[in-house]
Design a protein around this motif. Structure first.
Motif, PDB file in Angstrom:
ATOM      1  N   TYR A 149      78.818  17.444 -10.662  1.00 43.94           N
ATOM      2  CA  TYR A 149      78.006  18.164 -11.655  1.00 43.94           C
ATOM      3  C   TYR A 149      78.178  17.493 -13.007  1.00 43.94           C
ATOM      4  O   TYR A 149      79.285  17.089 -13.382  1.00 43.94           O
ATOM      5  CB  TYR A 149      78.452  19.623 -11.740  1.00 43.94           C
ATOM      6  CG  TYR A 149      77.786  20.405 -12.861  1.00 43.94           C
ATOM      7  CD1 TYR A 149      76.543  21.005 -12.674  1.00 43.94           C
ATOM      8  CD2 TYR A 149      78.404  20.532 -14.106  1.00 43.94           C
ATOM      9  CE1 TYR A 149      75.931  21.710 -13.700  1.00 43.94           C
ATOM     10  CE2 TYR A 149      77.802  21.231 -15.134  1.00 43.94           C
ATOM     11  CZ  TYR A 149      76.556  21.814 -14.928  1.00 43.94           C
ATOM     12  OH  TYR A 149      75.954  22.511 -15.948  1.00 43.94           O
ATOM     13  N   GLN A 155      76.594  17.936 -17.186  1.00 42.21           N
ATOM     14  CA  GLN A 155      75.725  18.565 -18.178  1.00 42.21           C
ATOM     15  C   GLN A 155      75.702  17.715 -19.438  1.00 42.21           C
ATOM     16  O   GLN A 155      76.749  17.268 -19.922  1.00 42.21           O
ATOM     17  CB  GLN A 155      76.201  19.983 -18.521  1.00 42.21           C
ATOM     18  CG  GLN A 155      75.262  20.694 -19.491  1.00 42.21           C
ATOM     19  CD  GLN A 155      75.700  22.100 -19.849  1.00 42.21           C
ATOM     20  OE1 GLN A 155      75.453  22.590 -20.950  1.00 42.21           O
ATOM     21  NE2 GLN A 155      76.377  22.776 -18.911  1.00 42.21           N
ATOM     22  N   ASP A 200      71.258  19.722 -17.087  1.00 44.45           N
ATOM     23  CA  ASP A 200      72.347  19.435 -16.160  1.00 44.45           C
ATOM     24  C   ASP A 200      71.789  18.886 -14.859  1.00 44.45           C
ATOM     25  O   ASP A 200      70.594  19.015 -14.560  1.00 44.45           O
ATOM     26  CB  ASP A 200      73.254  20.644 -15.942  1.00 44.45           C
ATOM     27  CG  ASP A 200      72.587  21.798 -15.217  1.00 44.45           C
ATOM     28  OD1 ASP A 200      71.392  21.695 -14.855  1.00 44.45           O
ATOM     29  OD2 ASP A 200      73.260  22.833 -15.011  1.00 44.45           O
ATOM     30  N   GLU A 221      76.944  25.164  -7.160  1.00 42.69           N
ATOM     31  CA  GLU A 221      76.457  24.852  -8.507  1.00 42.69           C
ATOM     32  C   GLU A 221      74.964  25.159  -8.623  1.00 42.69           C
ATOM     33  O   GLU A 221      74.132  24.266  -8.763  1.00 42.69           O
ATOM     34  CB  GLU A 221      76.726  23.390  -8.867  1.00 42.69           C
ATOM     35  CG  GLU A 221      78.132  23.134  -9.356  1.00 42.69           C
ATOM     36  CD  GLU A 221      78.477  23.887 -10.637  1.00 42.69           C
ATOM     37  OE1 GLU A 221      77.550  24.237 -11.395  1.00 42.69           O
ATOM     38  OE2 GLU A 221      79.682  24.109 -10.871  1.00 42.69           O
ATOM     39  N   SER A 269      71.555  26.745 -10.590  1.00 45.47           N
ATOM     40  CA  SER A 269      71.113  26.608 -11.976  1.00 45.47           C
ATOM     41  C   SER A 269      71.860  27.591 -12.864  1.00 45.47           C
ATOM     42  O   SER A 269      72.118  28.731 -12.469  1.00 45.47           O
ATOM     43  CB  SER A 269      69.607  26.869 -12.072  1.00 45.47           C
ATOM     44  OG  SER A 269      68.892  25.894 -11.363  1.00 45.47           O
ATOM     45  N   ARG A 270      72.203  27.137 -14.074  1.00 45.89           N
ATOM     46  CA  ARG A 270      72.951  27.959 -15.010  1.00 45.89           C
ATOM     47  C   ARG A 270      72.016  28.551 -16.073  1.00 45.89           C
ATOM     48  O   ARG A 270      71.056  27.898 -16.504  1.00 45.89           O
ATOM     49  CB  ARG A 270      74.033  27.128 -15.707  1.00 45.89           C
ATOM     50  CG  ARG A 270      75.052  26.527 -14.748  1.00 45.89           C
ATOM     51  CD  ARG A 270      76.166  25.840 -15.499  1.00 45.89           C
ATOM     52  NE  ARG A 270      77.165  25.262 -14.594  1.00 45.89           N
ATOM     53  CZ  ARG A 270      78.335  24.773 -14.987  1.00 45.89           C
ATOM     54  NH1 ARG A 270      78.653  24.778 -16.285  1.00 45.89           N
ATOM     55  NH2 ARG A 270      79.187  24.270 -14.107  1.00 45.89           N
ATOM     56  N   LYS A 271      72.318  29.738 -16.492  1.00 48.70           N
ATOM     57  CA  LYS A 271      71.533  30.394 -17.536  1.00 48.70           C
ATOM     58  C   LYS A 271      71.633  29.596 -18.841  1.00 48.70           C
ATOM     59  O   LYS A 271      72.715  29.211 -19.271  1.00 48.70           O
ATOM     60  CB  LYS A 271      72.020  31.823 -17.757  1.00 48.70           C
ATOM     61  CG  LYS A 271      71.187  32.632 -18.745  1.00 48.70           C
ATOM     62  CD  LYS A 271      71.651  34.067 -18.803  1.00 48.70           C
ATOM     63  CE  LYS A 271      70.846  34.867 -19.823  1.00 48.70           C
ATOM     64  NZ  LYS A 271      69.410  34.892 -19.513  1.00 48.70           N
ATOM     65  N   ARG A 294      67.800  22.508 -15.353  1.00 47.05           N
ATOM     66  CA  ARG A 294      68.217  21.587 -14.294  1.00 47.05           C
ATOM     67  C   ARG A 294      67.245  20.408 -14.210  1.00 47.05           C
ATOM     68  O   ARG A 294      66.049  20.576 -14.017  1.00 47.05           O
ATOM     69  CB  ARG A 294      68.281  22.338 -12.964  1.00 47.05           C
ATOM     70  CG  ARG A 294      68.712  21.554 -11.717  1.00 47.05           C
ATOM     71  CD  ARG A 294      70.125  21.026 -11.782  1.00 47.05           C
ATOM     72  NE  ARG A 294      71.149  21.949 -12.238  1.00 47.05           N
ATOM     73  CZ  ARG A 294      71.907  22.705 -11.428  1.00 47.05           C
ATOM     74  NH1 ARG A 294      71.719  22.660 -10.120  1.00 47.05           N
ATOM     75  NH2 ARG A 294      72.845  23.471 -11.940  1.00 47.05           N
ATOM     76  N   GLU A 319      64.305  29.141 -16.494  1.00 46.41           N
ATOM     77  CA  GLU A 319      64.617  28.623 -17.816  1.00 46.41           C
ATOM     78  C   GLU A 319      63.419  27.875 -18.399  1.00 46.41           C
ATOM     79  O   GLU A 319      62.837  27.001 -17.762  1.00 46.41           O
ATOM     80  CB  GLU A 319      65.826  27.684 -17.753  1.00 46.41           C
ATOM     81  CG  GLU A 319      67.119  28.399 -17.400  1.00 46.41           C
ATOM     82  CD  GLU A 319      67.527  29.425 -18.445  1.00 46.41           C
ATOM     83  OE1 GLU A 319      67.100  29.298 -19.607  1.00 46.41           O
ATOM     84  OE2 GLU A 319      68.269  30.355 -18.085  1.00 46.41           O
TER      85      GLU A 319
END
Length: 273
Positions: free
Chosen positions: A101, A103, A114, A140, A142-144, A148, A251
């Motif tokens: 990963y 970012q 990321d 892993e 997608s993050r808030k 991505r 996002e």
């Protein structure tokens, strides 16, 4: 290897990397920037409107093996890569393939990007090679607040041309996701690429002195027995997972009006690079 495909890289995959590195205008590459220390080429293909880019340089007083080790060393990357927010190794596929990963910072008002990628590497015939492409991993998602991106193809070739000289080639084709249009990304990368190369070269030149003071015997990319990362669980990777993740991402970001702000954004990118 295709986006979303998880498997150990084969000889044919590295052969393709070498072919892309060694081909010139006869391989569809168009010279876009010529500087004293590097050349920048672009090439179109059917994968995306985001062009493939290639940066080449003949580097003196820097062995290929040193560059290879500097780019591999995750602890050292945290020292020199100021664009990196965070990174980690998720799992190991085998001695020369893993999933990780990464970012990266993005200039305001854009959101950080990321990537989850499979990385593969090999040393053969004086050529030191690293490549990656985007994959999906359940650990892993997608993050808030972060968008991505997709690495369609990224590769490095460091070919030894002497005891302390290297033919360096960097190739990448990526989609940063979000609302950044392909035409602007294609414009930006030709400007930013030489600066990225300079950062890599500066970092590589400082690697050996840094490594002597920082766990000098620890090089799991060379000595896989040193690797303590978990082995891959094949239930955690899906060829369809990445596509679903990107298509369903919630996002978004406000992209500046290109008619007014693209020059400002380009300056921000250059300043941050």
């Amino acid at each position: 290897m295709e986006v979303g495909e998880v498997r150990p890289a084969e000889a044919s995959d590295f052969d393709r990397l070498i072919q892309l590195a060694q081909s010139d205008t006869d391989g569809g590459w168009e010279l876009r920037v010529k500087k004293s220390f590097c050349s920048v080429f672009t090439r179109t293909n059917e994968l995306s409107n985001f062009k493939m880019i290639k940066v080449t340089a003949d580097v003196s007083e820097l062995p290929a093996a040193t560059m290879y080790n500097a780019l591999h060393d995750a602890k050292y990357r945290a020292v020199w890569d100021k664009q990196m927010c965070s990174s980690k190794e998720i799992c190991v596929i085998d001695a020369e393939n893993d999933i990780g990963y990464y970012q990266v910072k993005t200039p305001s008002p854009l959101r950080n990007r990321d990537f989850v990628t499979q990385r593969s590497w090999k040393v053969s015939g004086g050529k030191y090679m690293i490549m990656n492409h985007s994959v999906y991993h359940k650990k892993e998602p997608s993050r808030k607040g972060v968008i991505r991106g997709t690495s369609y193809y990224t590769g490095y070739v460091m070919e030894s041309t002497g005891p302390k000289s290297t033919k360096f080639t960097y190739i990448t084709q990526s989609n940063p996701g979000g609302n950044i249009p392909a035409w602007l990304t294609n414009k930006l990368v030709t400007v930013v690429a030489p600066k990225v190369l300079q950062r890599m070269l500066k970092a590589s030149r400082g690697y050996e002195s840094w490594k002597k003071k920082n766990d000098p015997e620890h090089m799991p990319w060379l000595w896989p027995d040193q690797n303590t990362t978990d082995l891959i669980d094949w239930d955690d990777v899906e060829n369809t997972g990445l596509e679903n993740e990107l298509n369903n991402s919630e996002e978004t970001e406000e992209y500046p009006d290109p008619g007014n702000d693209d020059n400002t954004l380009m300056q921000d990118v250059q300043d941050d690079s």
